[in-house]
Design an enzyme around this catalytic site. Structure first.
Site, short mmCIF file in Angstrom:
data_model
loop_
_atom_site.label_atom_id
_atom_site.label_comp_id
_atom_site.label_asym_id
_atom_site.label_seq_id
_atom_site.Cartn_x
_atom_site.Cartn_y
_atom_site.Cartn_z
N GLY A 1 0.81 -1.21 0.00
CA GLY A 1 0.00 0.00 0.00
C GLY A 1 0.85 1.26 0.00
O GLY A 1 0.54 2.24 -0.70
N CYS A 2 1.93 1.25 0.76
CA CYS A 2 2.81 2.43 0.85
C CYS A 2 3.57 2.66 -0.45
O CYS A 2 3.82 3.80 -0.84
CB CYS A 2 3.78 2.25 2.01
SG CYS A 2 2.94 2.12 3.61
N THR A 3 3.93 1.58 -1.13
CA THR A 3 4.60 1.71 -2.42
C THR A 3 3.65 2.30 -3.46
O THR A 3 4.03 3.17 -4.25
CB THR A 3 5.13 0.34 -2.89
OG1 THR A 3 6.06 -0.15 -1.92
CG2 THR A 3 5.83 0.46 -4.23
#
Length: 216
Positions: free
Chosen positions: A110-112
């Site tokens: 999700g952060c990527t």
């Protein structure tokens, strides 16, 4: 009469014991947590053995809900190291809008997605006159590798120990087990004009902040 009283006491104890046992069972089955260290593919959840075994206290639950920085307030200043190990202060950006986004961890799915979405729209943020800053608890070396791998053109700051996250009151998810994903838009005077929280749709942060900046 005595036997009736004894029966009532026994019955009450049995019922109470059964009730407590049933509640304990429901608690365990409704809120399962991993028992060994793992990095989930679920939007950046990273649990250590000590985290997974920690009880969920009412205090930790409460602190994960109530934010300390609200719309219309001046954002607290901070100084953190960037991906190159250089100290960066928030006050450096006074005079222009700033998008400050807190995310759980480098290299998680999700952060990527979120980082790359900010990258792909970076020129739009620049056109709106805004700077973008990403903050997580990862160290500078992790940020450097993350920024290099995905060619991120903006600043990533290392909030080891999550001091700034706590100062800003970024709410956590899953009863505090998962660091929150929250974005702030500050105006040129450092006043918070937008707060957007969405853990499970990371790319929506970019849409919402750009929409706000264009309308401002």
């Amino acid at each position: 009469m005595a036997s009736s009283s004894s029966f009532f006491t026994f019955s009450s104890q049995t019922t109470l014991h059964s009730h407590l046992h049933r509640n304990t069972f429901l608690t365990k089955t409704q809120f399962p947590v991993p028992t060994k260290s793992s990095e989930s593919n679920f939007f950046g959840l990273r649990l250590s053995p000590s985290t997974s075994r920690s009880p969920l206290s009412p205090c930790s639950f409460k602190s994960s809900i109530f934010a300390k920085v609200n719309k219309g307030q001046s954002a607290p200043d901070f100084t953190l190291k960037d991906q190159n190990g250089k100290p960066v202060s928030l006050k450096k950006y006074k005079g222009k809008p700033v998008v400050v986004y807190f995310y759980p961890a480098d290299e998680t799915p999700g952060c990527t997605k979120q980082a790359c979405a900010f990258r792909d729209s970076y020129e739009k943020f620049k056109k709106a006159g805004a700077e973008v800053i990403g903050i997580s608890g990862d160290d500078s070396a992790s940020h450097k590798a993350f920024a290099s791998k995905y060619k991120l053109p903006y600043t990533l700051l290392s909030d080891e120990g999550n001091r700034v996250r706590k100062d800003w009151g970024v709410p956590g998810d899953l009863f505090g087990a998962l660091p929150g994903r929250q974005t702030y838009v500050l105006d040129k005077n450092g006043v918070v004009q937008l707060i957007y929280n969405n853990q499970f749709q990371p790319e929506k942060h970019i849409d919402e902040t750009l929409k706000f900046l264009k309308a401002a």
